[in-house]
Design a protein around this motif. Structure first.
Motif, mmCIF file in Angstrom:
data_model
loop_
_atom_site.group_PDB
_atom_site.id
_atom_site.type_symbol
_atom_site.label_atom_id
_atom_site.label_comp_id
_atom_site.label_asym_id
_atom_site.label_seq_id
_atom_site.Cartn_x
_atom_site.Cartn_y
_atom_site.Cartn_z
ATOM 1 N N ALA A 42 -20.155 -12.077 43.028
ATOM 2 C CA ALA A 42 -19.051 -12.500 42.487
ATOM 3 C C ALA A 42 -19.297 -12.902 40.884
ATOM 4 N N SER A 43 -20.337 -13.864 40.964
ATOM 5 C CA SER A 43 -20.780 -14.393 39.534
ATOM 6 C C SER A 43 -21.050 -13.023 38.664
ATOM 7 N N LEU A 44 -21.954 -12.022 39.120
ATOM 8 C CA LEU A 44 -22.317 -11.023 38.234
ATOM 9 C C LEU A 44 -21.202 -10.268 37.973
ATOM 10 N N GLN A 45 -20.123 -9.906 38.754
ATOM 11 C CA GLN A 45 -19.072 -9.307 38.590
ATOM 12 C C GLN A 45 -18.378 -9.894 37.367
ATOM 13 N N HIS A 46 -18.108 -11.088 37.621
ATOM 14 C CA HIS A 46 -17.163 -11.722 36.501
ATOM 15 C C HIS A 46 -17.953 -11.866 35.327
ATOM 16 N N GLY A 47 -19.680 -11.977 35.133
ATOM 17 C CA GLY A 47 -20.260 -11.691 33.927
ATOM 18 C C GLY A 47 -20.080 -10.469 33.200
ATOM 19 N N ALA A 48 -20.129 -9.440 34.040
ATOM 20 C CA ALA A 48 -19.861 -8.009 33.494
ATOM 21 C C ALA A 48 -18.615 -8.199 32.992
ATOM 22 N N GLN A 49 -17.508 -8.586 33.449
ATOM 23 C CA GLN A 49 -16.243 -8.350 32.943
ATOM 24 C C GLN A 49 -16.236 -9.228 31.412
ATOM 25 N N ILE A 74 -19.209 -3.024 41.946
ATOM 26 C CA ILE A 74 -18.048 -2.587 41.421
ATOM 27 C C ILE A 74 -17.833 -1.031 41.365
ATOM 28 N N SER A 75 -16.812 -0.789 42.083
ATOM 29 C CA SER A 75 -16.649 0.812 42.383
ATOM 30 C C SER A 75 -16.415 1.510 41.023
ATOM 31 N N ILE A 79 -14.425 0.454 37.697
ATOM 32 C CA ILE A 79 -15.144 0.619 36.160
ATOM 33 C C ILE A 79 -14.291 1.385 35.214
ATOM 34 N N GLN A 80 -13.643 2.817 35.766
ATOM 35 C CA GLN A 80 -12.817 3.499 34.923
ATOM 36 C C GLN A 80 -11.551 2.713 34.351
ATOM 37 N N GLU A 81 -10.861 1.778 35.344
ATOM 38 C CA GLU A 81 -9.797 1.237 35.275
ATOM 39 C C GLU A 81 -9.842 0.077 34.321
ATOM 40 N N VAL A 90 -18.227 7.277 33.366
ATOM 41 C CA VAL A 90 -18.921 6.108 34.051
ATOM 42 C C VAL A 90 -20.515 6.383 33.809
ATOM 43 N N GLY A 91 -20.947 7.706 33.804
ATOM 44 C CA GLY A 91 -22.512 7.866 33.564
ATOM 45 C C GLY A 91 -22.888 7.668 32.349
#
Length: 251
Positions: A42-49, A74-75, A79-81, A90-91
């Motif tokens: 969850a922390s890594l996903q928030h950081g990516a955002q 993250i699916s 990522i696309q949306e 995405v690649g």
């Protein structure tokens, strides 16, 4: 004589162009310990955002592909949306549209690629740096930083943290006798959309993501390392017992 006068004139022109060196020393900033959230998805996903929304406008990450974000849960659809702003596949790598020449003209230097910045600078440096911006009207961007003095980067997270002024006092160093500018603290000028605690937590998430991005396989490497050490320990024990059994009847 003319040669010496020409040299002196060139030195004077250089000092005029780049500004004279400060007459006082700046105390070295103490780095804060960055929280370790490398195993918190969850922390890594928030950081990516945060990285995609605030950092990827100027800083590229050309060694990182968007589809590697699936490793932190993250699916590709998400990522696309939500995260695919600089490309349509995405690649592709996390590149930016800003040209290096334009960046140098706007900021004085081209912003560095952040693919392995966490490994180069260290998590503690990044964590303290992103929490040490303050308003400085004397700088071209209007911002300065306690960790990286005279930084060319503006405070891109100011809407989250708010605007702060830094307070300094001049003191005489007991050992050297020179004047040293001591940092006293910050004064909050305007509030951000986050509290200080929430902002520190968001920066910790961003730094954790930057650390993960610098080596996406680091958690796998650490897990494999434990098994490798256990295997070597077992192999060493068996080799020792075999050696003992082989030599026990030989005198």
């Amino acid at each position: 004589m003319k040669k010496w006068l020409s040299t002196i004139a060139m030195i004077g022109a250089a000092l005029f162009a780049f500004g004279a060196a400060p007459v006082h020393a700046q105390e070295e900033a103490v780095l804060d310990r960055a929280p370790d959230s490398s195993d918190n998805l969850a922390s890594l996903q928030h950081g990516a955002q945060i990285f995609v929304n605030y950092c990827l406008n100027c800083h590229s990450a050309n060694l990182m592909r968007y589809n590697r974000l699936t490793d932190i849960g993250i699916s590709e659809k998400q990522i696309q949306e939500n995260l695919l702003f600089t490309t349509d596949k995405v690649g592709n790598t996390m590149s930016i549209a800003m040209r290096p020449d334009d960046a140098k003209a706007w900021f004085g230097a081209s912003p560095p690629d952040l693919s392995v910045e966490a490994r180069a600078r260290g998590k503690d440096w990044l964590y303290t740096y992103l929490r040490s911006f303050y308003r400085d009207p004397a700088r071209p961007t209007g911002w300065n930083n306690r960790v990286f003095e005279y930084v060319g980067m503006p405070h891109v997270l100011w809407t989250l943290q708010g605007i702060r002024d830094a307070k300094f006092e001049m003191e005489t160093d007991e050992k050297t006798g020179e004047k040293v500018r001591r940092f006293v603290g910050y004064t909050q000028v305007t509030l951000g959309v986050m509290s200080n605690v929430d902002y520190d937590s968001a920066v910790a998430d961003l730094v954790s993501y930057l650390s993960w991005m610098s080596e996406p396989a680091q958690q796998t490497r650490k897990r494999l390392g434990v098994w490798v050490l256990l295997f070597l320990a077992l192999l060493s024990f068996l080799a020792w017992r075999l050696n003992t059994a082989y030599w026990k009847d030989i005198k």
